[in-house]
Motif scaffolding. Sequence first.
Motif, mmCIF file in Angstrom:
data_model
loop_
_atom_site.group_PDB
_atom_site.id
_atom_site.type_symbol
_atom_site.label_atom_id
_atom_site.label_comp_id
_atom_site.label_asym_id
_atom_site.label_seq_id
_atom_site.Cartn_x
_atom_site.Cartn_y
_atom_site.Cartn_z
ATOM 1 N N LYS A 103 0.848 -1.178 0.000
ATOM 2 C CA LYS A 103 0.000 0.000 0.000
ATOM 3 C C LYS A 103 0.890 1.237 0.000
ATOM 4 C CE LYS A 103 -3.550 -2.394 2.710
ATOM 5 N NZ LYS A 103 -4.318 -2.393 3.982
ATOM 6 N N THR A 104 0.315 2.343 -0.394
ATOM 7 C CA THR A 104 1.060 3.593 -0.427
ATOM 8 C C THR A 104 0.693 4.446 0.778
ATOM 9 O OG1 THR A 104 1.090 3.557 -2.839
ATOM 10 C CG2 THR A 104 1.565 5.662 -1.778
ATOM 11 N N PHE A 105 1.706 4.810 1.557
ATOM 12 C CA PHE A 105 1.496 5.633 2.743
ATOM 13 C C PHE A 105 2.213 6.961 2.575
ATOM 14 C CE2 PHE A 105 1.042 1.262 4.150
ATOM 15 C CZ PHE A 105 -0.118 1.312 4.906
ATOM 16 N N GLN A 106 1.599 7.987 3.112
ATOM 17 C CA GLN A 106 2.213 9.309 3.095
ATOM 18 C C GLN A 106 2.700 9.629 4.509
ATOM 19 O OE1 GLN A 106 3.755 11.479 0.933
ATOM 20 N NE2 GLN A 106 1.837 11.725 -0.172
ATOM 21 N N VAL A 107 3.951 10.020 4.615
ATOM 22 C CA VAL A 107 4.540 10.362 5.907
ATOM 23 C C VAL A 107 4.823 11.862 5.920
ATOM 24 C CG1 VAL A 107 6.428 9.916 7.529
ATOM 25 C CG2 VAL A 107 5.602 8.074 6.042
ATOM 26 N N GLY A 108 4.340 12.538 6.944
ATOM 27 C CA GLY A 108 4.539 13.976 7.041
ATOM 28 C C GLY A 108 5.259 14.355 8.329
ATOM 29 N N ILE A 109 6.176 15.307 8.237
ATOM 30 C CA ILE A 109 6.905 15.810 9.403
ATOM 31 C C ILE A 109 6.543 17.277 9.578
ATOM 32 C CG2 ILE A 109 9.179 16.200 10.426
ATOM 33 C CD1 ILE A 109 10.182 13.872 8.661
ATOM 34 N N THR A 110 5.904 17.585 10.691
ATOM 35 C CA THR A 110 5.395 18.930 10.947
ATOM 36 C C THR A 110 6.128 19.567 12.115
ATOM 37 O OG1 THR A 110 3.207 18.210 10.210
ATOM 38 C CG2 THR A 110 3.319 20.285 11.419
ATOM 39 N N MET A 111 6.569 20.798 11.941
ATOM 40 C CA MET A 111 7.201 21.539 13.030
ATOM 41 C C MET A 111 6.122 22.046 13.975
ATOM 42 S SD MET A 111 10.438 21.349 12.511
ATOM 43 C CE MET A 111 10.929 22.517 13.781
ATOM 44 N N GLN A 112 6.359 21.908 15.273
ATOM 45 C CA GLN A 112 5.388 22.317 16.278
ATOM 46 C C GLN A 112 5.512 23.790 16.652
ATOM 47 O OE1 GLN A 112 3.202 19.999 16.389
ATOM 48 N NE2 GLN A 112 3.550 18.703 18.179
ATOM 49 N N GLU A 113 6.657 24.380 16.371
ATOM 50 C CA GLU A 113 6.905 25.758 16.787
ATOM 51 C C GLU A 113 6.453 26.722 15.704
ATOM 52 O OE1 GLU A 113 10.972 26.276 18.079
ATOM 53 O OE2 GLU A 113 11.129 24.157 18.570
ATOM 54 N N ALA A 114 5.241 27.243 15.858
ATOM 55 C CA ALA A 114 4.669 28.119 14.833
ATOM 56 C C ALA A 114 5.440 29.426 14.686
ATOM 57 C CB ALA A 114 3.210 28.423 15.163
ATOM 58 N N SER A 115 6.115 29.857 15.752
ATOM 59 C CA SER A 115 6.843 31.129 15.715
ATOM 60 C C SER A 115 8.319 30.957 15.377
ATOM 61 C CB SER A 115 6.718 31.840 17.075
ATOM 62 O OG SER A 115 7.269 31.028 18.104
ATOM 63 N N ALA A 116 8.701 29.744 14.989
ATOM 64 C CA ALA A 116 10.112 29.470 14.713
ATOM 65 C C ALA A 116 10.606 30.303 13.527
ATOM 66 C CB ALA A 116 10.308 27.989 14.419
ATOM 67 N N ASN A 117 11.875 30.672 13.597
ATOM 68 C CA ASN A 117 12.471 31.517 12.558
ATOM 69 C C ASN A 117 13.637 30.771 11.915
ATOM 70 O OD1 ASN A 117 13.107 33.740 10.967
ATOM 71 N ND2 ASN A 117 14.389 34.672 12.538
ATOM 72 N N TYR A 118 13.328 29.702 11.177
ATOM 73 C CA TYR A 118 14.354 28.872 10.570
ATOM 74 C C TYR A 118 14.430 29.124 9.064
ATOM 75 C CZ TYR A 118 13.824 26.355 14.977
ATOM 76 O OH TYR A 118 13.733 26.028 16.301
ATOM 77 N N ASP A 132 3.482 -3.052 3.367
ATOM 78 C CA ASP A 132 2.293 -3.862 3.605
ATOM 79 C C ASP A 132 1.406 -3.220 4.665
ATOM 80 O OD1 ASP A 132 3.090 -5.743 1.760
ATOM 81 O OD2 ASP A 132 4.132 -6.985 3.226
ATOM 82 N N ASP A 133 2.036 -2.605 5.657
ATOM 83 C CA ASP A 133 1.307 -1.987 6.757
ATOM 84 C C ASP A 133 1.870 -0.602 7.046
ATOM 85 O OD1 ASP A 133 -0.443 -4.253 7.544
ATOM 86 O OD2 ASP A 133 1.469 -5.225 7.991
ATOM 87 N N ASN A 134 1.079 0.186 7.756
ATOM 88 C CA ASN A 134 1.511 1.519 8.137
ATOM 89 C C ASN A 134 2.656 1.435 9.146
ATOM 90 O OD1 ASN A 134 1.633 4.271 8.321
ATOM 91 N ND2 ASN A 134 -0.368 4.538 9.265
ATOM 92 N N LEU A 135 3.412 2.515 9.259
ATOM 93 C CA LEU A 135 4.483 2.579 10.242
ATOM 94 C C LEU A 135 3.877 2.585 11.642
ATOM 95 C CD1 LEU A 135 6.727 5.318 8.590
ATOM 96 C CD2 LEU A 135 6.908 2.851 8.342
ATOM 97 N N SER A 136 4.435 1.794 12.524
ATOM 98 C CA SER A 136 3.918 1.730 13.885
ATOM 99 C C SER A 136 4.206 3.039 14.621
ATOM 100 C CB SER A 136 4.570 0.571 14.641
ATOM 101 O OG SER A 136 5.960 0.822 14.826
ATOM 102 N N GLU A 137 3.501 3.259 15.729
ATOM 103 C CA GLU A 137 3.709 4.471 16.522
ATOM 104 C C GLU A 137 5.146 4.537 17.038
ATOM 105 O OE1 GLU A 137 0.852 4.943 19.579
ATOM 106 O OE2 GLU A 137 -0.874 5.000 18.221
#
Length: 214
Positions: free
Chosen positions: A26-41, A114-119
């Motif tokens: 199966k096709t899975f989409q993996v996303g990485i989200t920054m938690q710091e909304a005010s970050a200046n990177y 075959d399966d999603n990435l585990s926690e």
Amino acid sequence: MKRNRRYFATILFTLIAGCLYAKSEKTFQVGITMQEASANYSALQFDVELPEGVAIAENQEGHLIANLGTQGTDHQFRVAKVGENTYRFLAFSMTNTQLQISDTPLVFFTVEADDNLSEEVQENLVSEVLLVEADAHATTPEESAYKVDSELQGDVNKDKALTAQDASLVLQHVAEKVALKGFVITLSDVNGDGQVTAQDASLILQHVSGKKKL
């Protein structure tokens, strides 16, 4: 004659096994989200280590399917395989432009499994993170600075299956009757063109009817 029969039987078995294997993935989409909304990177680098047997998918040109979620900037984005199961991500700006941090994944990529990435795997997926601020100061963030999401591509309602309801939600979003946000936007863009359109809904329906695999 017997040799020919064994030869053709071997070929038939290989083809059947190949078809079964292809259907199991199966096709899975993996996303990485920054938690710091005010970050200046303005730049970032990190490694992603996937479990054995799981790899980032490639497109028809042989390029890894990975994207920088930030749109409309001059950031360059690179991803390369640096180990057996390890990939290095790099995003940078020649003009020191700030990355746009939001609830949408800053970086996302496609894996076939075959399966999603585990926690547990998701919690330990990212390592060697290095963020560069606009003043060129480099910092190593805590694990709480980002989160990892992994879902079945096209599973807009996140019920672990692709159904006509997912396509309906995409169409409602296109018609502005509902507003899809965050990682769901990434899941909805099944053709990977950076937009959520009726074509994405059509592709989901084709997958549900068995006419086309996502």
